[in-house]
Design an enzyme around this catalytic site. Sequence first.
Site, PDB file in Angstrom:
ATOM      1  N   CYS A 134      59.104  21.519 -26.638  1.00  0.00           N
ATOM      2  CA  CYS A 134      57.815  21.110 -26.739  1.00  0.00           C
ATOM      3  C   CYS A 134      57.597  20.441 -27.562  1.00  0.00           C
ATOM      4  O   CYS A 134      57.390  19.740 -29.235  1.00  0.00           O
ATOM      5  CB  CYS A 134      56.436  22.590 -27.164  1.00  0.00           C
ATOM      6  SG  CYS A 134      54.613  21.447 -27.181  1.00  0.00           S
ATOM      7  N   HIS A 152      61.676  19.133 -15.610  1.00  0.00           N
ATOM      8  CA  HIS A 152      60.826  18.721 -15.494  1.00  0.00           C
ATOM      9  C   HIS A 152      60.569  18.258 -13.737  1.00  0.00           C
ATOM     10  O   HIS A 152      61.627  17.353 -13.773  1.00  0.00           O
ATOM     11  CB  HIS A 152      60.520  16.963 -16.384  1.00  0.00           C
ATOM     12  CG  HIS A 152      59.931  17.999 -17.653  1.00  0.00           C
ATOM     13  ND1 HIS A 152      58.302  18.494 -18.098  1.00  0.00           N
ATOM     14  CD2 HIS A 152      60.491  18.089 -18.656  1.00  0.00           C
ATOM     15  CE1 HIS A 152      58.749  18.506 -19.389  1.00  0.00           C
ATOM     16  NE2 HIS A 152      59.891  18.624 -19.817  1.00  0.00           N
ATOM     17  N   GLU A 207      51.472  22.998 -16.769  1.00  0.00           N
ATOM     18  CA  GLU A 207      53.146  23.538 -17.514  1.00  0.00           C
ATOM     19  C   GLU A 207      53.824  24.446 -16.711  1.00  0.00           C
ATOM     20  O   GLU A 207      52.685  25.909 -16.590  1.00  0.00           O
ATOM     21  CB  GLU A 207      53.061  23.651 -19.089  1.00  0.00           C
ATOM     22  CG  GLU A 207      52.704  22.319 -19.297  1.00  0.00           C
ATOM     23  CD  GLU A 207      52.968  21.803 -20.604  1.00  0.00           C
ATOM     24  OE1 GLU A 207      53.748  22.720 -21.436  1.00  0.00           O
ATOM     25  OE2 GLU A 207      52.028  21.656 -21.456  1.00  0.00           O
ATOM     26  N   CYS A 258      51.996  17.205 -22.252  1.00  0.00           N
ATOM     27  CA  CYS A 258      52.781  17.857 -22.562  1.00  0.00           C
ATOM     28  C   CYS A 258      54.118  17.017 -23.244  1.00  0.00           C
ATOM     29  O   CYS A 258      53.768  15.724 -22.680  1.00  0.00           O
ATOM     30  CB  CYS A 258      52.761  18.099 -21.010  1.00  0.00           C
ATOM     31  SG  CYS A 258      54.486  19.061 -21.327  1.00  0.00           S
ATOM     32  N   GLY A 297      57.473  16.330 -21.352  1.00  0.00           N
ATOM     33  CA  GLY A 297      57.237  16.272 -20.043  1.00  0.00           C
ATOM     34  C   GLY A 297      56.366  14.245 -19.893  1.00  0.00           C
ATOM     35  O   GLY A 297      56.957  13.417 -18.355  1.00  0.00           O
TER      36      GLY A 297
END
Length: 275
Positions: free
Chosen positions: A71, A162, A211, A220, A223
């Site tokens: 993350c 992703h 998510e 994110c 992301g």
Amino acid sequence: MKFTKMQGLGNDYVYVNGFQENIENPSQLAKIISDRHFGIGSDGLILINPSKVADFEMEMYNADGSRSEMCGNGIRCVGKYVYDHGLTTKEHISVETLAGIKYLDLTIQDHKAVMITVNMGSPELRSKFIPVNVEAEEVISYPIIVADKEYKMTCVSMGNPHAVVYVPDVKEIDLEKVGPAFESHPCFPNRVNTEFVRVVDRQTVEMRVWERGSGETLACGTGACAVAVSCILNGYTDNLVTVKLLGGDLKIKWDQRENLVYMTGPAETVFEGIF
């Protein structure tokens, strides 16, 4: 259990010092503490542990209790936590994750870490390693039917999978409907995080994210990195991109010569307590 609530652009987690606390069932604890009505309220749980291969280990769980590899917003907060709490005096640290070792550079003001740049490593574009169940070797502007609508997706792994899709207006997306449909689509054996993106100009994009395991979040980090890589691959932006998320902005640079992605953004402590 002592904890610290922290957030990076509104992507918030409960942090626990694994040097001091012994958590027997972190998956179950993540579900309990993440509940915004009956718990502390967060997008998940992050344990900061000793590591044999890096300065620290980040052990991360989503709000539904599932383990996550990485993350971006979470790891920036790890950097702030270990510096602000005196676990290190270094301004360049390494953090072990399930997505490999990540390297952080801390910007210090008044003896606190306020801005963190993370070397997020190399983007994975090969479909079988993201993973995405499609015939193409790379998934760039690839058609997919989700909730009875066709989208063109570009898929990137930044340690976690992703799918990036481009839309005319991110505000008009029914994320509560289409987000779970993407997440559980049979194309994605490990589920997927989905970014819905509008290109503003050659240096700027807007995005919303669904998510896996947490739903829509305000930001994110992985992301945003995947979005920048996708935009560059599709020829929409230059290699330094400001990604505007609901919680604020991230600066993402893809150094294609070294094939490394760098993310720069803030990290903040919200409060501390005992649970």
